[in-house]
Design an enzyme around this catalytic site. Structure first.
Site, PDB file in Angstrom:
ATOM      1  N   TRP A   1      29.368  41.206   1.892  1.00 15.79           N
ATOM      2  CA  TRP A   1      28.826  41.866   2.073  1.00 15.79           C
ATOM      3  C   TRP A   1      28.792  42.755   0.785  1.00 15.79           C
ATOM      4  O   TRP A   1      27.666  43.687  -0.299  1.00 15.79           O
ATOM      5  CB  TRP A   1      28.492  42.793   3.206  1.00 15.79           C
ATOM      6  CG  TRP A   1      27.551  43.452   3.817  1.00 15.79           C
ATOM      7  CD1 TRP A   1      25.907  43.480   3.465  1.00 15.79           C
ATOM      8  CD2 TRP A   1      26.799  44.949   4.085  1.00 15.79           C
ATOM      9  NE1 TRP A   1      25.278  44.133   3.198  1.00 15.79           N
ATOM     10  CE2 TRP A   1      25.171  45.421   3.982  1.00 15.79           C
ATOM     11  CE3 TRP A   1      27.901  45.974   3.996  1.00 15.79           C
ATOM     12  CZ2 TRP A   1      25.209  46.888   4.311  1.00 15.79           C
ATOM     13  CZ3 TRP A   1      27.758  46.919   4.580  1.00 15.79           C
ATOM     14  CH2 TRP A   1      26.302  47.821   4.374  1.00 15.79           C
TER      15      TRP A   1
ATOM     16  N   GLN B   1      35.378  42.241   3.672  1.00 13.74           N
ATOM     17  CA  GLN B   1      33.131  42.309   3.195  1.00 13.74           C
ATOM     18  C   GLN B   1      33.023  42.289   1.074  1.00 13.74           C
ATOM     19  O   GLN B   1      31.746  42.168   0.841  1.00 13.74           O
ATOM     20  CB  GLN B   1      32.719  43.263   3.698  1.00 13.74           C
ATOM     21  CG  GLN B   1      32.346  42.627   5.350  1.00 13.74           C
ATOM     22  CD  GLN B   1      31.646  41.624   5.332  1.00 13.74           C
ATOM     23  OE1 GLN B   1      31.086  40.995   4.605  1.00 13.74           O
ATOM     24  NE2 GLN B   1      31.708  41.210   7.015  1.00 13.74           N
TER      25      GLN B   1
ATOM     26  N   LYS C   1      41.853  33.208  19.854  1.00 15.07           N
ATOM     27  CA  LYS C   1      41.797  32.852  20.579  1.00 15.07           C
ATOM     28  C   LYS C   1      43.092  31.611  20.613  1.00 15.07           C
ATOM     29  O   LYS C   1      43.769  31.454  22.133  1.00 15.07           O
ATOM     30  CB  LYS C   1      40.378  31.570  21.032  1.00 15.07           C
ATOM     31  CG  LYS C   1      39.983  32.580  21.453  1.00 15.07           C
ATOM     32  CD  LYS C   1      38.721  31.524  21.951  1.00 15.07           C
ATOM     33  CE  LYS C   1      37.104  32.631  22.139  1.00 15.07           C
ATOM     34  NZ  LYS C   1      35.990  31.346  21.647  1.00 15.07           N
TER      35      LYS C   1
ATOM     36  N   ASP D   1      21.085  40.559  10.994  1.00 16.05           N
ATOM     37  CA  ASP D   1      21.508  39.533   9.877  1.00 16.05           C
ATOM     38  C   ASP D   1      21.164  37.977  11.068  1.00 16.05           C
ATOM     39  O   ASP D   1      22.124  37.816  12.017  1.00 16.05           O
ATOM     40  CB  ASP D   1      22.896  39.579   9.547  1.00 16.05           C
ATOM     41  CG  ASP D   1      22.793  38.315   8.229  1.00 16.05           C
ATOM     42  OD1 ASP D   1      21.774  38.116   8.106  1.00 16.05           O
ATOM     43  OD2 ASP D   1      24.474  38.333   7.733  1.00 16.05           O
TER      44      ASP D   1
ATOM     45  N   LYS E   1      47.186  38.144  13.870  1.00 16.75           N
ATOM     46  CA  LYS E   1      45.790  37.980  13.347  1.00 16.75           C
ATOM     47  C   LYS E   1      45.875  38.057  15.495  1.00 16.75           C
ATOM     48  O   LYS E   1      46.515  37.132  16.001  1.00 16.75           O
ATOM     49  CB  LYS E   1      45.495  37.606  13.000  1.00 16.75           C
ATOM     50  CG  LYS E   1      45.673  37.728  11.700  1.00 16.75           C
ATOM     51  CD  LYS E   1      44.390  36.320  10.990  1.00 16.75           C
ATOM     52  CE  LYS E   1      44.203  37.080  10.018  1.00 16.75           C
ATOM     53  NZ  LYS E   1      43.262  36.580   8.527  1.00 16.75           N
TER      54      LYS E   1
ATOM     55  N   PRO F   1      24.720  44.159   8.833  1.00 17.89           N
ATOM     56  CA  PRO F   1      24.616  43.752  10.315  1.00 17.89           C
ATOM     57  C   PRO F   1      25.223  42.962  10.571  1.00 17.89           C
ATOM     58  O   PRO F   1      25.373  41.704  10.053  1.00 17.89           O
ATOM     59  CB  PRO F   1      23.120  43.413   9.252  1.00 17.89           C
ATOM     60  CG  PRO F   1      23.433  42.701   7.933  1.00 17.89           C
ATOM     61  CD  PRO F   1      24.881  44.080   7.453  1.00 17.89           C
TER      62      PRO F   1
END
Ligand SMILES: [Zn+2]
Ligand SMILES: [Zn+2]
Length: 1022
Positions: free
Chosen positions: A549, A545, A585, A77, A582, A38
């Site tokens: 998760w 994750q 911003k 989530d 990577k 999620p």
């Protein structure tokens, strides 16, 4: 163009419920179980989300076409600190105190409202990339049903005695006022400069005698409870000036230089139990301020005596506990000194190092200070430096389940495989108990009630359970959030006194990790559905994750069911910018995936991600890469489809009605290729090798477009529906239908467009194609592959000359082994036509077409030959062309040395230059050499001009937008020599230009072109 198509297809899917049908169609079939990790909908989707969603959709579409039912329940989530911080900002409060003042109920309401702030954008994004997931019936972690399932799981964990309350020194963000789990800490280390201090701890009962204690965190000195030595290390008592110091023997010179006198030597254990005066005496302790022994002490740095503050170090805490000394804490939840530390009360501890040092110096307790640079953890949310802080909290004793968790991991198939015992396995090996509690507001409330009197704990397993035990405060439709659940008072089953809920909410990772159960409100509802959907066949999320998760799913399921919740994990790489950096911003290199979808289409975006490299590799990603996918794959496929549609319409071709016709060699070839690729792609996709599957498809589509269609064009141009043309239509039709099915999971929009147009049915409701054994023709494929190789070589030879492609040449000679040239015999007409040569001849040897020039390769041959270099060079220069050729063929040259010996120089020590005659161009690969005769005779020149003219007329027809089947009257305004050429090649013109009549005249508005310096007027009439 692609946007228009994709919008149209999206509308078709919506209007006809194609997604829903793709699931309900497979009712009763075997399940392929997929879990959606999620996302949170209180932030915008970004490039990192694209890869996961594309892969998940790809797998689900593929398995559906393979006959499985793939239920795709979306999830959200919703709890957690980021939501709270967002709300704090919005309503203009900061920190827990202000939240309490604002009102917890109002605050929770704001959190609830903000959770779906960006749901619309997420839906739009999800639709735009063609990710099919059921967003109308998602699981949502804030719903009562979801929380009730989580409560149930926690009650079982408690029942097993694995949920406990303890102290834990954890990394803590004083700004967010929450402790961080180890996976959160790992996310943000920064190099910082700090001060380390060697302080003087006055030994009780002695004047001018001090332990020298060392610390890298001076701000923890007011919390000092003990000093630690190692029992077995050697310590010394030394005198320097007026003072006597105790420190490790090994470190004396490092600390004191060479100006000191040793008074005595001691083993560490002799020091244990001595007491001292702490540098700050704001606190009184019952037991403390004494020397204890600890195994982590070394004599490799500092003084070999370590200052211990149990509130701020895991080792410290444990050592103090083991020794039975007092626990003290003089730092509040904001990371500031409490009032007990009068001179620094209210100041942020981490900023007080300098002040502490000054206070030490004022008391003459500072021995030395030193600047040092180290990597220090910072909060990944707010960037504040973390401190180690002893929190009272709730833990799950995952370490007690370690064996089960490790065993379950071993059953999982990891992609890439090294994750299993590498990054993930190692993380499991080093697990610590799960720090479950969070002292915050917006989360699943920890369902533990504690008795005021006897400390008994009660953990309700359901809402009904709580209702039955409630004494007061329980309302119907009780919302399982703060502050509502906190109002429920329970009667203690043990002593009948009041029980109150502990204040914590739980780690959001426990929410999302409970989804296999909680998404179906298991075990309260949907038992059958749950069992059908457990465990997952595959989950696919980003490699980050591992500590999130992937871990929480495995751990919770292992705790609750004893089993692994998934069979396979695809651990996906990061999305990087074009230069492999990577996206961030601050670097200004962030790509908004929606911009790319709008510009190039979702199919191109998906193809770029799937075909580029394995999903677990980091992916360079840029507009350029997506644009290439569009032009190379999506547009090519679209052009093939348009080509078919255009001519099929002209001829009124209907695959249902028209007979099969007579298949040509090319038809048989393309069907065999299609068959081979079908077989291969299925094998690759079944083993999750999407990239190789994509590459096979990409080669096939290129061959269909640039070989099959190009070589078959004239068959479609011919008049009427003859047997050859019928076969061409049938072949291209079945190729397109099958390719659209093969590529449907990759590029669902263009695949649907083609399939729908050709068959009237959705490609996503069809089955993945199976290979048709009867179409296999490996010999033909091999032969055609050879033809393609020769054509490619000949083209590159042609490209080396500046001769126009329309200019016919006389001869192409192909040299290769008997076997390989033999396989070309049937196809010479194709090679002639492709290369625009009058003749192709096949030879086993190159004869005199090539001459070899041999030189010595100095770097390798020089050292071997030594003085003989000169002789060898001379011999090489004097070789006849025949001799040189013989050397190349036999692989060495024989040299007579001045003293009558014979030596051999191997080919590896020679540089071989191939030279052809002036009017011959050559090219070669490992199988063939081709020689292209570039002499242009007068006849060839004339024909070249005729072909240039044909091309110009064809071009002009296109400009006039004439229907491709339109026959025309042609008028040329040309000089005598060009007229002669046209007359000579009239047949060629007629067979290429659909001519009704041809005359020579001047006309108004003629199109003028120039061929070889001669001006030519063209007029085309219907
Ligand atoms: Zn923070
Ligand atoms: Zn009680």
């Amino acid at each position: 163009m692609s946007m228009e198509r994709e919008k149209r297809i999206q509308d078709y899917w919506d209007a006809n419920n194609i997604f829903q049908k793709s699931v309900t169609n497979r009712e009763g079939q075997k399940s392929f179980v997929f879990y959606e990790g999620p996302p949170t909908a209180n932030g915008l989707p970004h490039a990192g989300h694209v890869l996961g969603r594309v892969i998940k959709d790809f797998i689900a579409r593929y398995q559906t076409m393979r006959g499985y039912q793939v239920i795709r329940k979306a999830g959200w989530d919703t709890h957690g600190l980021p939501v709270e911080l967002g709300v704090e900002k919005k309503i203009g409060v900061s920190g827990k105190q202000e939240i309490e003042e604002y009102g917890v109920e109002k605050f929770i309401d704001e959190c609830k409202k903000s959770v779906f702030d960006y749901e619309k954008q997420w839906r739009k994004f999800t639709d735009a990339i063609g990710y099919w997931v059921d967003m109308d019936d998602p699981y949502v972690t804030l719903n009562n049903e979801y929380i009730e399932s989580v409560w149930y799981i926690l009650s079982k964990v408690h029942e097993k005695g694995l949920l406990y309350r303890g102290h834990r020194v954890t990394p803590y963000c004083p700004s967010c006022q929450t402790s961080l789990s180890s996976h959160e800490v790992a996310q943000d280390y920064k190099d910082v400069k700090d001060l380390s201090v060697t302080a003087k701890f006055k030994i009780d009962g002695k004047d001018h005698e001090y332990f020298l204690g060392w610390t890298t965190t001076p701000w923890t000195l007011p919390s000092n409870v003990a000093l630690a030595v190692h029992e077995d290390l050697e310590y010394v008592k030394v005198q320097q000036d007026e003072e006597v110091y105790v420190l490790a023997k090994e470190l004396v010179e490092d600390v004191l230089g060479d100006d000191y006198d040793v008074i005595s030597e001691h083993k560490g254990h002799e020091l244990v139990g001595l007491t001292y005066q702490p540098p700050f005496n704001y606190l009184t302790v019952e037991r403390g301020h004494e020397v204890i022994s600890a195994n982590f002490v070394t004599d490799e740095s500092g003084t070999g005596i370590v200052h211990l503050a149990p509130a701020h170090g895991e080792d410290d805490y444990k050592a103090i506990q083991d020794s039975g000394l007092d626990f003290v804490n003089v730092v509040d939840e904001r990371g500031c000194y409490t009032d007990e530390i009068a001179p620094l009360a209210g100041e942020f501890t981490k900023d007080c190092d300098v002040k502490i040092i000054k206070l030490l110096a004022d008391q003459n307790l500072l021995f030395s200070k030193e600047k040092y640079e180290h990597s220090y953890p910072h909060c990944w949310r707010c960037d504040s430096p973390l401190i180690y802080y002893a929190m009272e909290g709730w833990f799950i004793k995952t370490t007690a389940m370690k064996e089960t968790i490790l065993k379950n991991n071993q059953i999982v198939q990891w992609y890439p495989n090294h994750m299993k015992n590498g990054r993930f396995g190692k993380f499991l090996e080093n697990m610590v108990d799960w720090n479950l509690g969070r002292n915050r507001y917006w989360g699943t409330p920890l369902n533990v009630w504690i008795c005021d009197e006897c400390n008994h704990q009660y953990v309700p397993s359901s809402i009904q359970d709580l209702k039955e035990h409630a004494k007061s405060g329980f309302k119907e439709n009780l919302e399982l959030h703060k502050p509502y659940v906190d109002k429920v008072i329970v009667k203690c089953p043990s002593c009948s006194n009041n029980m109150k809920r502990t204040k914590e909410v739980i780690d959001v990772w426990f929410d999302s990790g409970s989804m296999p159960f909680a998404q179906y409100h298991y075990p309260f509802e949907n038992k059958e559905l749950f069992h059908k959907q457990f465990p997952a066949d595959v989950i696919a999320e980003g490699v980050d994750q591992t500590r999130g998760w992937f871990y929480s799913l495995l751990t919770i399921s292992s705790l609750f069911t004893g089993e692994a919740p998934y069979k396979r994990v695809l651990s996906l790489g990061h999305i990087l910018d074009e230069n492999g950096r990577k996206m961030s911003k601050s670097k200004g290199n962030v790509i908004n995936p929606m911009d790319l979808v709008e510009k190039y289409g979702a199919d191109a975006l998906r193809w770029a991600l799937l075909a580029d490299s394995a999903p677990w590799n980091n992916k360079r990603f840029s507009a350029n890469i997506v644009n290439q996918a569009k032009s190379k794959l999506v547009d090519t496929l679209n052009n093939v489809h348009s080509f078919y549609t255009l001519y099929a319409e002209i001829d009124g071709f209907d695959p249902e009605k028209h007979e099969q016709g007579e298949p040509s060699l090319l038809d048989k070839w393309v069907l065999s290729r299609l068959n081979t690729v079908t077989q291969n792609v299925m094998e690759y996709l079944d083993s999750y090798d999407f990239t190789t599957g994509a590459r096979e498809l990409s080669i096939l589509i290129d061959q269909i477009s640039n070989w099959y269609i190009r070589r078959s064009r004239e068959r479609f141009w011919s008049e009427g529906l003859n047997h050859d043309k019928l076969s061409a239509y049938h072949t291209l039709y079945s190729v397109l239908v099958r390719v659209s099915r093969l590529i449907a999971p990759f590029t669902p929009f263009i695949a649907e467009d083609i399939h729908l147009n050709l068959t009237g049915n959705s490609v996503h409701l069809s089955d993945f194609p199976k290979a048709h054994k009867e179409q296999d023709d490996p010999v033909l494929e091999m032969e055609m592959d050879r033809v393609l190789q020769v054509v490619e070589l000949a083209r590159s030879a042609r490209n080396m000359t500046n001769i126009k492609t329309k200019q016919p040449l006389s001869m192409l000679t192909v040299v290769g082994s008997k076997k390989s040239t033999k396989s070309l015999e049937k196809y010479l007409y194709i090679i002639k036509d492709e290369i625009n040569v009058k003749n192709v001849q096949l030879q086993e040897h190159s004869g005199n077409a090539v001459q070899y020039e041999l030189k010595l390769n100095f770097p390798t041959a020089g050292p071997k030959l030594g003085k003989l270099v000169g002789v060898v060079q001379k011999t090489l220069q004097s070789l006849t062309p025949e001799d040189a050729k013989k050397v190349v063929e036999q692989g060495y040259v024989e040299i007579n040395t001045p003293n009558g010996e014979k030596i051999q120089v191997e080919k590896d020590d020679l540089i071989v230059h191939q030279k052809t005659n002036q009017d011959v161009e050559m090219a070669s690969n490992s199988i063939f050499s081709v020689f292209l005769n570039t002499t242009i005779t007068d006849d060839l020149r004339k024909e070249g001009k005729a072909r240039e003219l044909i091309r110009a007329v064809q071009q002009y027809r296109k400009e006039l937008n004439l229907p491709v089947e339109q026959r025309v009257n042609l008028v040329f305004d040309v000089d005598a020599s060009m007229k002669e050429i046209i007359e000579q090649f009239k047949n060629l013109l007629q067979s290429n230009l659909l001519i009704k009549s041809l005359e020579y005249n001047k006309k108004d508005g003629m199109k003028f072109i120039v061929i070889d310096g001669a001006k030519i007027g063209i007029h085309v009439e219907k």
